[in-house]
Enzyme design. Sequence first.
Site, PDB file in Angstrom:
ATOM      1  N   ASP A 114       0.844  -1.218  -0.004  1.00 51.91           N
ATOM      2  CA  ASP A 114       0.017   0.095   0.106  1.00 51.91           C
ATOM      3  C   ASP A 114       1.094   1.014   0.058  1.00 51.91           C
ATOM      4  OD1 ASP A 114       0.684  -0.616   2.844  1.00 51.91           O
ATOM      5  OD2 ASP A 114      -0.574   0.739   3.420  1.00 51.91           O
ATOM      6  N   GLU A 139      -0.105  -0.668   6.071  1.00 51.95           N
ATOM      7  CA  GLU A 139       1.064  -0.315   6.653  1.00 51.95           C
ATOM      8  C   GLU A 139       0.999   1.305   6.844  1.00 51.95           C
ATOM      9  OE1 GLU A 139       4.972   1.464   7.972  1.00 51.95           O
ATOM     10  OE2 GLU A 139       3.801   1.815   6.152  1.00 51.95           O
TER      11      GLU A 139
END
Length: 380
Positions: free
Chosen positions: A71, A136
């Site tokens: 991500d 994250e």
Amino acid sequence: MATQSAVLDLARALIARPSVTPQDHGCQALLAERLEAAGFRCETMQFGEVTNLWARRGNQGPVLVFAGHTDVVPAGPLERWDSDPFTPVIRGGRLYGRGASDMKTSIAAFVVAAEEFVAAHPDHAGSIALLITSDEEGPAVNGTVKVCEVLAARGETLDYCIVGEPTSVEQLGDTVKNGRRGSLSGHLTVKGKQGHVAYPHLARNPIHLLAPALAELAGQSWDEGNAYFPPTTFQVSNLNAGTGATNVVPGTATLDFNFRFSTASTPGELKQRLTGILDRHGLEYDLDWTLGGEPFLTPRGDLSDAVGRAIKAETGVETQLSTTGGTSDGRFIAKICPQVIELGPNNASIHQVNENIPVDTLEPLKNIYRRTLEQLMPLR
């Protein structure tokens, strides 16, 4: 150049997928396809909207894990980018795109390093693993932390972990993170009594009440740090009060603050000291705490030494251990793995418009990861 192209091609393929937290947009499926071809057992763990990949080759220890996230943060205003953030472009010897530094190039380097190592040592002892999440940059509640809980519950033990966060400052490999500070935030509401500014004796101004306590908090020495960490810091991020009118004493004042703390302090100690100061000043207040992450530390040992030798051999750079910066998923992995370090590319443009990385660092980064494997994986 063929090997460099393998890293570059995979990095570009990952950047082209707009995997803004918590979306993965097929990044992990692409990785799993390649890893399975190299003999890895790949397992997708889905928690809510978050996609996680656990891939492992081998059944015995030691276990070396490469950890990272697919991500990325939002691109921001597209008109400020010189090219589309999700169309990887090379200009002036640099690869541009969201995730170029943080941290899709690291993931590409992980995978190609593992492929090369397995091709050269197909019968290696020990285990190589990858732990990849799409959560994250966001809340980080359904990502690495959940995977670690699953691994712990089924008795999988880890020995070494390299997190691919961008740690380099001036030269590739000049800085390796062997720990991170913890993050403890608070939202404080100080209660007063609203009234007319012309009749202050009929009101209690919460800003005035808070000011002496805030001055004391700002002037505190919370700890002295230690050999690996700087002293704990306290910072106010927001202070708000008032109704919008100039003739009204506000009834409440709100304060947002954050501790970045070392292993020299605990969250409980910081909470106790702060509330002690508020109580000593006689404040009436509500206080909500959020523990964003606890600190972790890996003292110098097998992993940091192996990484240091790999960096020196590949780049000639003498790396420095550091614990500066924000939090990372290393804090979750450190609960089930005794040695965790972070090593990745240059971090100068992370989260910025026109995020980029020098193309000529991709091959050395991959080689550093491969050299570390060659030192820590037993070879038959």
